[in-house]
Design an enzyme around this catalytic site. Structure first.
Site, PDB file in Angstrom:
ATOM      1  N   ASP A 196       9.978  -1.392   5.364  1.00 36.91           N
ATOM      2  CA  ASP A 196       9.112  -1.369   4.159  1.00 36.91           C
ATOM      3  C   ASP A 196       9.450  -2.455   3.204  1.00 36.91           C
ATOM      4  O   ASP A 196       8.819  -2.576   2.325  1.00 36.91           O
ATOM      5  CB  ASP A 196       9.441   0.051   3.437  1.00 36.91           C
ATOM      6  CG  ASP A 196       8.481   0.205   2.252  1.00 36.91           C
ATOM      7  OD1 ASP A 196       7.295  -0.077   2.316  1.00 36.91           O
ATOM      8  OD2 ASP A 196       8.782   0.866   1.310  1.00 36.91           O
ATOM      9  N   SER A 224       3.578   0.481  -1.692  1.00 41.73           N
ATOM     10  CA  SER A 224       3.004   0.928  -0.259  1.00 41.73           C
ATOM     11  C   SER A 224       2.307   2.328  -0.221  1.00 41.73           C
ATOM     12  O   SER A 224       2.916   3.194  -1.028  1.00 41.73           O
ATOM     13  CB  SER A 224       4.358   1.111   0.451  1.00 41.73           C
ATOM     14  OG  SER A 224       5.265  -0.128   0.554  1.00 41.73           O
ATOM     15  N   GLN A 274       1.247  -0.959   7.877  1.00 37.70           N
ATOM     16  CA  GLN A 274       1.322  -0.588   6.599  1.00 37.70           C
ATOM     17  C   GLN A 274      -0.115  -0.954   5.893  1.00 37.70           C
ATOM     18  O   GLN A 274      -0.419  -2.134   5.819  1.00 37.70           O
ATOM     19  CB  GLN A 274       2.532  -1.074   5.921  1.00 37.70           C
ATOM     20  CG  GLN A 274       2.729  -0.789   4.384  1.00 37.70           C
ATOM     21  CD  GLN A 274       3.809  -0.955   3.850  1.00 37.70           C
ATOM     22  OE1 GLN A 274       3.758  -1.764   2.762  1.00 37.70           O
ATOM     23  NE2 GLN A 274       4.980  -0.326   4.047  1.00 37.70           N
TER      24      GLN A 274
END
Length: 285
Positions: A196, A224, A274
């Site tokens: 991430d 995110s 993502q």
């Protein structure tokens, strides 16, 4: 002194991360992170996702390994308040097990994660050419000072490639700062944590954001939104992996980044996708 190479054990920051992956079991399928950490702002999404994966894996009794996950970040987590993980045992099969996890803080869901676990199985393999061998090796790249990095990056030794691999938006070598336990679930959770860190900055760079992490020159609200990973083969998060990121599109205040983690021998270990929020801030007044 390079504290990851001297054999003296884990760096304090990676030890703290492992501690936060050790959840308290308060019921059969309910877990809690008693102390998510101290700080300001919001919890690092990768930490919450890694903890949710850990909770899911704890309920899988068969000898199945993590093969994929998909999570939605719904609300920012906050420091200083416990996070509870509610696990739903969707399916237990001979080849696959599926779990759904909701992370709750102060009565509100902050993350939803679906994870799949697969029994070890023989199958054909296709070698996909990657950037390893066409970019400098880790020992040829300058090491970053952990004190100059945001807190969530400090458990890792990171070596940024400038310029990145051909056609990529951002590329760096990364590994945990110390030896991790042998448990493959721990390595999958640490990979989830570190994955991430990078996709949002890659998306920002595609809009013209400057600096190493793409934060300069753009007044954007970023976060995110959702995160997907596919684990192609077991790898250790305490050995060098090349994280290659490509921003593939931005529109309607959202950006999509594809990522891949490669071993030093050139094997594709993990694929990542993502979607990030990239919202321009409106002038006040």
């Amino acid at each position: 002194m390079d504290d990851i190479d001297d054999g003296s054990g884990p760096h304090p920051d990676i030890s703290l991360l492992i501690e936060r992956l050790t959840l308290e079991r308060i019921d059969r399928d309910i877990f809690r992170s008693p102390h998510p950490g101290d700080g300001e702002g919001r919890l690092f999404g990768g930490q919450v996702a890694a903890q949710a994966l850990r909770a899911a894996a704890t309920t899988v009794e068969a000898a199945h390994e993590v093969n994929s996950l998909h999570c939605y970040f719904m609300r920012p987590g906050r420091f200083g308040s416990p996070v509870t993980f509610l696990v739903d045992r969707i399916r237990d099969g001979s080849s696959f097990s599926t779990r759904r996890v909701v992370a709750v803080q102060e009565g509100e869901a902050i993350l939803n994660l679906d994870a799949s676990f697969h029994a070890e199985e023989e199958g054909d393999e296709v070698v996909v050419p990657g950037p390893v061998g066409r970019v400098p090796a880790p020992d040829e790249v300058e090491r970053e000072d952990p004190e100059d990095q945001p807190t969530q990056r400090r458990p890792f030794d990171r070596r940024e490639l400038d310029p990145p691999a051909d056609g990529s938006t951002r590329t760096f070598w990364i590994r945990a700062r110390g030896d991790l336990p042998e448990d493959p679930v721990v390595h999958a959770c640490v990979l989830t944590y570190l994955s991430d860190s990078g996709p949002v900055s890659a998306a920002r760079r595609s809009l013209g954001g400057g600096g190493r992490w793409g934060w300069e020159g753009l007044d954007l609200m970023t976060a995110s939104l959702d995160h997907t990973m596919w684990f192609h083969r077991p790898v250790r998060a305490d050995q060098w992996l090349l994280y290659d990121l490509r921003a593939v599109g931005v529109g309607r205040a959202r950006g999509l980044t594809h990522g891949s983690l490669w071993t030093t021998s050139g094997d594709l270990a993990v694929s990542v996708a993502q979607e990030s929020l990239l919202r321009r801030r409106r002038p006040r007044g």
